[in-house]
Design a protein around this motif. Structure first.
Motif, PDB file in Angstrom:
ATOM      1  N   PRO A   1       2.578   5.226 -11.538  1.00  0.00           N
ATOM      2  CA  PRO A   1       1.634   4.110 -11.420  1.00  0.00           C
ATOM      3  C   PRO A   1       2.002   2.921 -12.299  1.00  0.00           C
ATOM      4  O   PRO A   1       1.807   1.767 -11.908  1.00  0.00           O
ATOM      5  N   ASN A   2       2.532   3.179 -13.492  1.00  0.00           N
ATOM      6  CA  ASN A   2       2.936   2.075 -14.364  1.00  0.00           C
ATOM      7  C   ASN A   2       4.038   1.249 -13.728  1.00  0.00           C
ATOM      8  O   ASN A   2       4.001   0.014 -13.729  1.00  0.00           O
ATOM      9  N   ARG A   3       5.046   1.913 -13.170  1.00  0.00           N
ATOM     10  CA  ARG A   3       6.158   1.199 -12.525  1.00  0.00           C
ATOM     11  C   ARG A   3       5.650   0.395 -11.332  1.00  0.00           C
ATOM     12  O   ARG A   3       6.041  -0.760 -11.119  1.00  0.00           O
TER      13      ARG A   3
ATOM     14  N   VAL B   1       5.952  17.509 -10.362  1.00  0.00           N
ATOM     15  CA  VAL B   1       4.711  17.726  -9.612  1.00  0.00           C
ATOM     16  C   VAL B   1       3.805  16.509  -9.688  1.00  0.00           C
ATOM     17  O   VAL B   1       3.262  16.049  -8.673  1.00  0.00           O
ATOM     18  N   SER B   2       3.630  15.960 -10.874  1.00  0.00           N
ATOM     19  CA  SER B   2       2.593  14.936 -11.056  1.00  0.00           C
ATOM     20  C   SER B   2       3.035  13.529 -10.686  1.00  0.00           C
ATOM     21  O   SER B   2       2.217  12.725 -10.221  1.00  0.00           O
ATOM     22  N   ALA B   3       4.318  13.187 -10.884  1.00  0.00           N
ATOM     23  CA  ALA B   3       4.740  11.796 -10.686  1.00  0.00           C
ATOM     24  C   ALA B   3       4.562  11.306  -9.249  1.00  0.00           C
ATOM     25  O   ALA B   3       3.966  10.246  -9.024  1.00  0.00           O
ATOM     26  N   PRO B   4       5.047  12.023  -8.210  1.00  0.00           N
ATOM     27  CA  PRO B   4       4.841  11.506  -6.852  1.00  0.00           C
ATOM     28  C   PRO B   4       3.391  11.533  -6.417  1.00  0.00           C
ATOM     29  O   PRO B   4       2.938  10.643  -5.688  1.00  0.00           O
ATOM     30  N   VAL B   5       2.637  12.544  -6.883  1.00  0.00           N
ATOM     31  CA  VAL B   5       1.215  12.622  -6.515  1.00  0.00           C
ATOM     32  C   VAL B   5       0.446  11.444  -7.104  1.00  0.00           C
ATOM     33  O   VAL B   5      -0.349  10.785  -6.419  1.00  0.00           O
ATOM     34  N   SER B   6       0.679  11.170  -8.391  1.00  0.00           N
ATOM     35  CA  SER B   6      -0.023  10.052  -9.030  1.00  0.00           C
ATOM     36  C   SER B   6       0.401   8.725  -8.414  1.00  0.00           C
ATOM     37  O   SER B   6      -0.413   7.813  -8.269  1.00  0.00           O
ATOM     38  N   GLY B   7       1.683   8.601  -8.032  1.00  0.00           N
ATOM     39  CA  GLY B   7       2.140   7.381  -7.384  1.00  0.00           C
ATOM     40  C   GLY B   7       1.441   7.139  -6.062  1.00  0.00           C
ATOM     41  O   GLY B   7       0.985   6.024  -5.759  1.00  0.00           O
ATOM     42  N   ALA B   8       1.307   8.201  -5.245  1.00  0.00           N
ATOM     43  CA  ALA B   8       0.649   8.063  -3.947  1.00  0.00           C
ATOM     44  C   ALA B   8      -0.838   7.773  -4.102  1.00  0.00           C
ATOM     45  O   ALA B   8      -1.401   6.901  -3.426  1.00  0.00           O
ATOM     46  N   LEU B   9      -1.510   8.495  -5.016  1.00  0.00           N
ATOM     47  CA  LEU B   9      -2.950   8.290  -5.200  1.00  0.00           C
ATOM     48  C   LEU B   9      -3.252   6.918  -5.803  1.00  0.00           C
ATOM     49  O   LEU B   9      -4.272   6.303  -5.470  1.00  0.00           O
ATOM     50  N   SER B  10      -2.377   6.434  -6.676  1.00  0.00           N
ATOM     51  CA  SER B  10      -2.634   5.136  -7.303  1.00  0.00           C
ATOM     52  C   SER B  10      -2.546   3.986  -6.300  1.00  0.00           C
ATOM     53  O   SER B  10      -3.109   2.920  -6.539  1.00  0.00           O
ATOM     54  N   ASP B  11      -1.839   4.179  -5.172  1.00  0.00           N
ATOM     55  CA  ASP B  11      -1.817   3.160  -4.132  1.00  0.00           C
ATOM     56  C   ASP B  11      -3.217   2.902  -3.588  1.00  0.00           C
ATOM     57  O   ASP B  11      -3.550   1.789  -3.187  1.00  0.00           O
ATOM     58  N   ARG B  12      -4.044   3.944  -3.582  1.00  0.00           N
ATOM     59  CA  ARG B  12      -5.398   3.818  -3.023  1.00  0.00           C
ATOM     60  C   ARG B  12      -6.464   3.653  -4.091  1.00  0.00           C
ATOM     61  O   ARG B  12      -7.475   2.997  -3.867  1.00  0.00           O
ATOM     62  N   LEU B  13      -6.245   4.243  -5.256  1.00  0.00           N
ATOM     63  CA  LEU B  13      -7.304   4.289  -6.264  1.00  0.00           C
ATOM     64  C   LEU B  13      -7.073   3.362  -7.449  1.00  0.00           C
ATOM     65  O   LEU B  13      -7.918   3.272  -8.332  1.00  0.00           O
ATOM     66  N   GLY B  14      -5.931   2.660  -7.475  1.00  0.00           N
ATOM     67  CA  GLY B  14      -5.604   1.831  -8.620  1.00  0.00           C
ATOM     68  C   GLY B  14      -4.788   2.609  -9.635  1.00  0.00           C
ATOM     69  O   GLY B  14      -4.708   3.835  -9.595  1.00  0.00           O
ATOM     70  N   THR B  15      -4.187   1.897 -10.561  1.00  0.00           N
ATOM     71  CA  THR B  15      -3.202   2.514 -11.451  1.00  0.00           C
ATOM     72  C   THR B  15      -3.705   2.841 -12.853  1.00  0.00           C
ATOM     73  O   THR B  15      -3.265   3.808 -13.468  1.00  0.00           O
ATOM     74  N   LYS B  16      -4.622   2.024 -13.386  1.00  0.00           N
ATOM     75  CA  LYS B  16      -4.821   2.086 -14.833  1.00  0.00           C
ATOM     76  C   LYS B  16      -5.432   3.388 -15.332  1.00  0.00           C
ATOM     77  O   LYS B  16      -5.152   3.805 -16.459  1.00  0.00           O
TER      78      LYS B  16
ATOM     79  N   ASN C   1       0.802  -1.217   0.000  1.00  0.00           N
ATOM     80  CA  ASN C   1       0.000   0.000   0.000  1.00  0.00           C
ATOM     81  C   ASN C   1       0.841   1.277   0.000  1.00  0.00           C
ATOM     82  O   ASN C   1       0.308   2.371   0.039  1.00  0.00           O
ATOM     83  N   GLN C   2       2.181   1.140  -0.036  1.00  0.00           N
ATOM     84  CA  GLN C   2       3.047   2.320  -0.122  1.00  0.00           C
ATOM     85  C   GLN C   2       4.005   2.255  -1.311  1.00  0.00           C
ATOM     86  O   GLN C   2       4.802   3.162  -1.510  1.00  0.00           O
ATOM     87  N   ARG C   3       3.919   1.188  -2.086  1.00  0.00           N
ATOM     88  CA  ARG C   3       4.894   1.018  -3.161  1.00  0.00           C
ATOM     89  C   ARG C   3       4.718   2.045  -4.264  1.00  0.00           C
ATOM     90  O   ARG C   3       5.692   2.469  -4.884  1.00  0.00           O
ATOM     91  N   GLY C   4       3.482   2.434  -4.552  1.00  0.00           N
ATOM     92  CA  GLY C   4       3.269   3.429  -5.597  1.00  0.00           C
ATOM     93  C   GLY C   4       3.961   4.730  -5.260  1.00  0.00           C
ATOM     94  O   GLY C   4       4.607   5.345  -6.108  1.00  0.00           O
ATOM     95  N   LEU C   5       3.858   5.166  -3.993  1.00  0.00           N
ATOM     96  CA  LEU C   5       4.530   6.386  -3.569  1.00  0.00           C
ATOM     97  C   LEU C   5       6.041   6.234  -3.686  1.00  0.00           C
ATOM     98  O   LEU C   5       6.725   7.107  -4.236  1.00  0.00           O
ATOM     99  N   ALA C   6       6.582   5.113  -3.165  1.00  0.00           N
ATOM    100  CA  ALA C   6       8.036   4.899  -3.184  1.00  0.00           C
ATOM    101  C   ALA C   6       8.566   4.815  -4.614  1.00  0.00           C
ATOM    102  O   ALA C   6       9.551   5.477  -4.964  1.00  0.00           O
ATOM    103  N   LEU C   7       7.914   3.997  -5.434  1.00  0.00           N
ATOM    104  CA  LEU C   7       8.369   3.858  -6.816  1.00  0.00           C
ATOM    105  C   LEU C   7       8.114   5.138  -7.606  1.00  0.00           C
ATOM    106  O   LEU C   7       8.832   5.432  -8.562  1.00  0.00           O
ATOM    107  N   GLY C   8       7.088   5.897  -7.187  1.00  0.00           N
ATOM    108  CA  GLY C   8       6.829   7.172  -7.838  1.00  0.00           C
ATOM    109  C   GLY C   8       7.952   8.161  -7.591  1.00  0.00           C
ATOM    110  O   GLY C   8       8.428   8.825  -8.510  1.00  0.00           O
TER     111      GLY C   8
END
Length: 592
Positions: free
Chosen positions: A405-407, A344-359, A148-155
Motif C-alpha cells: 500500500p505504501n508503494r 502472504v500479506s503483501a499482495p493481499v494488502s495491495g489488492a485490498l488497499s485499492d478498494r479500502l485506501g492505504t493508510k 483501481n488495480q495499481r495497489g495489486l500490481a505494485l503489491g
C-alpha cells in the motif's frame, strides 16, 4: 526546449506482460542484493582470502554493501532518464547490463586480492543494472495499470522486491557450499530470458517528457550521496584505539562533505529549468509522508537480516549442535517464516488497499512490525524456535501490510511525466536507508558488546588455559571482529587465537573451539547490543506509522480515469501549473 510525447497505448493484455516481466526483474535484482551475504564465507574461502585480517576488511564491507550503495545513488538519475527517453528502454538496458555482469562474476578464475577487486567491480556494475530495473519497474506498472488495480500490481512487484532479499539468503546458503560461482551463474538464464522478453514485449504506454539533462543535479546528487554512504560504510570499522570509526577524519569528511554537497543539490534543483528531481513533489502530502514512512520502515528493518544472521550463526545454531561451517545455510532456512509472512500479506494488502485506501494498512503494518521488535527484545538469546518463528512470521506480515500500500500510495501521487524519477527517489530512500540502517545497527551492537564483552572474554579465556596477557590482548580487539566472524560462519575463537591455540592442552582446545564456549560467552553482551538496536528499530517503526496516518485522500478527491490521448496530454500540461503536482495522474492502458 521541452516537449512531451505519449507512446501508443498498450492492448488489454499488456499490463500483465508488464507485471510479469518487471516482477522477474525485481526478483532477480533483489535476490542478488542479498545472495552474497550468506555466501561470503564460501566466496572468501574460494578465492583464498581471509576477510578478517585488518587489511582485508574493506573487501568484506564492499562485497556486502557495494551493490546497495550503487543502486541507492543511481536510481533517481536512471528514473529521470526513463521519464525522458522511455521507461521500457531504460529498463531493458538494465536487464542487459545485469546479465553481462552476472556472467563476468561467475567466470572469476583468479585468487586473492585481485579476485576480490574483480568481484567488487562487477558487483558495482551489476548494481548499475539493478538500478535501471528498480528505477523504472514501478513507473512501467503505474503507466500500464488503471488506478483501481495499481495497489495489486505494485503489491506483487513489491513482494518480488522485498521477498527477493529474503530468498537470496536461502539460495545463497544452498548453492555456495556446492560451488560459490553458482550464486552468480544462477542469474544468467533468468537475465537472458528477461532481457529478450523485455526487448520484444515491453513498450512505453505513458507520457514521456523530453528535456535537457540536469548535469549539475546529477553530479551533486551522486557525489553527495556516495560520500555519505561511504562514510557510513567505514564508520563501523575500528579507527586507532576506538571500536568504531565515526570520529576518524575520513569518515567525518565524507559525512559532512556529503551533506554539504547534497545541500547544494537541493539549491540547484530549485533553479534549473529541467531538474533531475522536482522538489515541488514534496508539496504533495501523500508523496511526502509516504516517503517519510518508507524511509523509517527501511531504516527500522534494514539491519534486521544482519542481526538475525549473527544471532543464529554465532549463538543459537551452535548451541543447538550445528557446526559453524553449516550455520550460513541453516540461518537462511530458519528465517523462512519471515519470507512466508511477507509473501502472504503483501499482495493481499495491495489488492485490498485499492478498494479500502492505504493508510490503515501501512499504519497497522508499521505498528505490528514495531511489536515484533519488542518481542525479539523480550525473547531469551537461547530461545525456543517456535516462538522465534511466530515472531518472524508476524514481522513479515507487518512489513507486507506496509510495503504494497505504501508503494501504491506514493506512485499514485505522482504526475504522469515524473513517475520514473519519483519511483527512483522512493527507491533511493529505501536503499540508502538500508545502508544507514546496517551502519546504525552494527554501531549499536558494537557499543553494546564493547561494554561487557572484553571482561567476559578475558575471564573465559584465562579460565581455559590462555595466558592472562594474551587473553587480555585478544579481549581488547575491536568487537566488530567478533561480529564479522560470527556473521561469516567462522569459529570466532579459533580465528582470534590463531596458531597460539595449538600451545594449549587438547581438552582446552576442544572446549574453546567447541559449540558451547563462544555462544555462551557472547550471549549476555549480545543481548545488550540487540536490545539497543531493536529499541532503535521500534522508534523508527512508530515514526513510520505516524507518517502513514498523514497519507491518503478521500475517494471523492481521486481523479477519474482519462480515456483519450488529448486528455492525457492536457493532464501533463495542467500538472505543470498545479500547486499539488500529484492531482492528475492516471492514463488509460487499453487501446483507444
Amino acid at each position: 526546449m521541452t516537449t512531451t510525447s505519449a507512446a501508443p497505448p498498450a492492448d488489454s493484455h499488456y499490463k500483465w506482460i508488464a507485471l510479469s516481466n518487471t516482477t522477474l526483474g525485481m526478483l532477480i535484482a533483489t535476490i542478488n542484493s542479498s545472495i552474497v551475504l550468506i555466501a561470503l564465507p564460501d566466496i572468501f574461502k574460494g578465492i583464498h582470502l581471509n576477510p578478517l585480517e585488518p587489511g582485508n576488511t574493506s573487501y568484506l564491507l564492499w562485497m556486502m554493501m557495494g551493490f546497495l550503495v550503487v543502486t541507492a545513488v543511481l536510481v533517481v538519475s536512471f528514473g529521470r532518464l526513463g521519464d525522458m527517453f522511455g521507461r521500457a528502454r531504460m529498463y531493458n538496458m538494465g536487464f542487459a547490463i545485469f546479465t553481462v555482469s552476472s556472467v563476468m562474476l561467475a567466470i572469476t578464475w583468479f585468487d586473492g586480492a585481485e579476485a576480490a577487486i574483480w568481484l567488487i567491480f562487477w558487483r558495482v556494475i551489476q548494481g548499475v543494472g539493478g538500478a535501471f530495473l528498480m528505477a523504472n519497474s514501478s513507473a512501467i506498472l503505474t503507466d500500464a495499470f488503471p488506478a483501481n488495480q495499481r495497489g495489486l500490481a505494485l503489491g506483487i512487484n513489491g513482494v518480488a522486491a522485498i521477498a527477493g532479499s529474503f530468498l537470496g539468503l536461502l539460495v545463497g546458503g544452498v548453492l555456495a557450499p556446492v560451488q560459490w560461482h553458482y550464486i552468480f551463474l544462477v542469474s544468467v538464464p533468468f537475465g537472458v530470458i528477461g532481457t529478450v522478453w523485455a526487448y520484444l514485449k515491453l513498450r512505453d504506454t505513458g507520457v514521456r517528457k523530453h528535456a535537457k539533462m540536469d548535469w549539475w543535479g546529477n553530479a551533486t546528487f551522486a557525489i553527495g550521496l556516495v560520500a555519505v554512504l561511504v562514510g557510513i560504510t567505514y564508520g563501523i570499522q575500528p579507527h586507532g584505539t576506538s571500536q568504531m570509526g565515526w570520529s576518524s577524519p575520513m569518515v567525518l569528511s565524507c559525512l559532512i562533505g556529503g551533506l554539504i554537497v547534497l545541500t547544494a543539490f537541493v539549491i540547484i534543483e530549485t533553479r534549473v529549468e529541467s531538474p533531475l528531481f522536482s522538489l515541488g513533489l514534496f508539496k504533495n502530502r501523500s508523496f511526502l509522508f509516504g516517503n517519510i514512512a518508507n524511509l523509517m520502515a527501511s531504516i527500522g528493518r534494514g539491519g534486521l537480516q544482519f542481526i538475525l544472521i549473527i544471532w543464529l550463526q554465532g549463538i543459537w545454531l551452535p548451541q543447538h549442535g550445528y557446526d559453524f561451517s553449516q550455520t550460513p545455510l541453516w540461518a537462511g532456512i530458519y528465517m523462512v517464516p519471515m519470507t512466508i509472512g511477507f509473501l502472504v500479506s503483501a499482495p493481499v494488502s495491495g489488492a485490498l488497499s485499492d478498494r479500502l485506501g492505504t493508510k490503515w494498512f501501512t499504519t497497522v503494518g508499521m505498528l505490528l512490525t514495531a511489536g515484533t521488535f519488542a518481542a525479539l527484545i523480550a525473547l531469551p538469546v537461547d530461545f525456543a524456535y517456535p516462538a522465534f518463528a511466530v515472531i518472524l512470521l508476524l514481522n513479515g506480515i507487518g512489513m507486507g501490510l506496509f510495503a504494497s500500500p505504501n508503494r501504491a500510495e506514493v506512485m499514485n501521487s505522482l504526475p504522469a511525466d515524473q513517475r520514473g524519477s519519483g519511483s527512483g527517489m522512493m527507491t533511493t530512500f529505501q536503499n540508502a536507508a538500508m545502508v544507514l540502517s546496517i551502519g546504525l545497527f552494527f554501531s549499536l551492537m558494537i557499543a553494546g558488546l564493547a561494554d561487557n564483552l572484553p571482561g567476559t572474554m578475558s575471564t573465559g579465556l584465562t579460565a581455559n588455559g590462555v595466558p592472562a596477557a594474551q587473553a587480555h590482548e585478544i579481549a581488547s580487539l575491536p568487537a566488530v571482529a567478533v561480529l564479522f566472524a560470527a556473521f561469516l560462519g567462522y569459529n570466532p575463537v579459533q580465528q582470534l587465537l590463531g596458531h597460539s591455540l595449538h600451545s594449549l592442552p587438547a581438552a582446552n582446545q576442544a572446549h574453546l573451539t567447541g559449540l558451547d564456549f563462544f555462544p555462551h560467552l557472547i550471549s549476555a553482551p549480545f543481548a545488550d547490543g540487540l536490545s539497543a538496536a531493536f529499541t532503535f528499530a521500534i522508534v523508527c517503526c512508530i515514526l513510520g506509522a505516524v507518517a502513514s496516518l498523514f497519507t491518503g485522500r478521500p475517494k471523492s478527491a481521486e481523479p477519474a480515469e482519462r480515456h483519450s490521448v488529448g486528455e492525457e496530454l492536457a493532464a501533463v500540461a495542467a500538472d505543470a501549473t498545479m500547486e499539488s503536482p500529484g492531482e492528475l495522474i492516471d492514463e488509460p492502458t487499453t487501446a483507444r
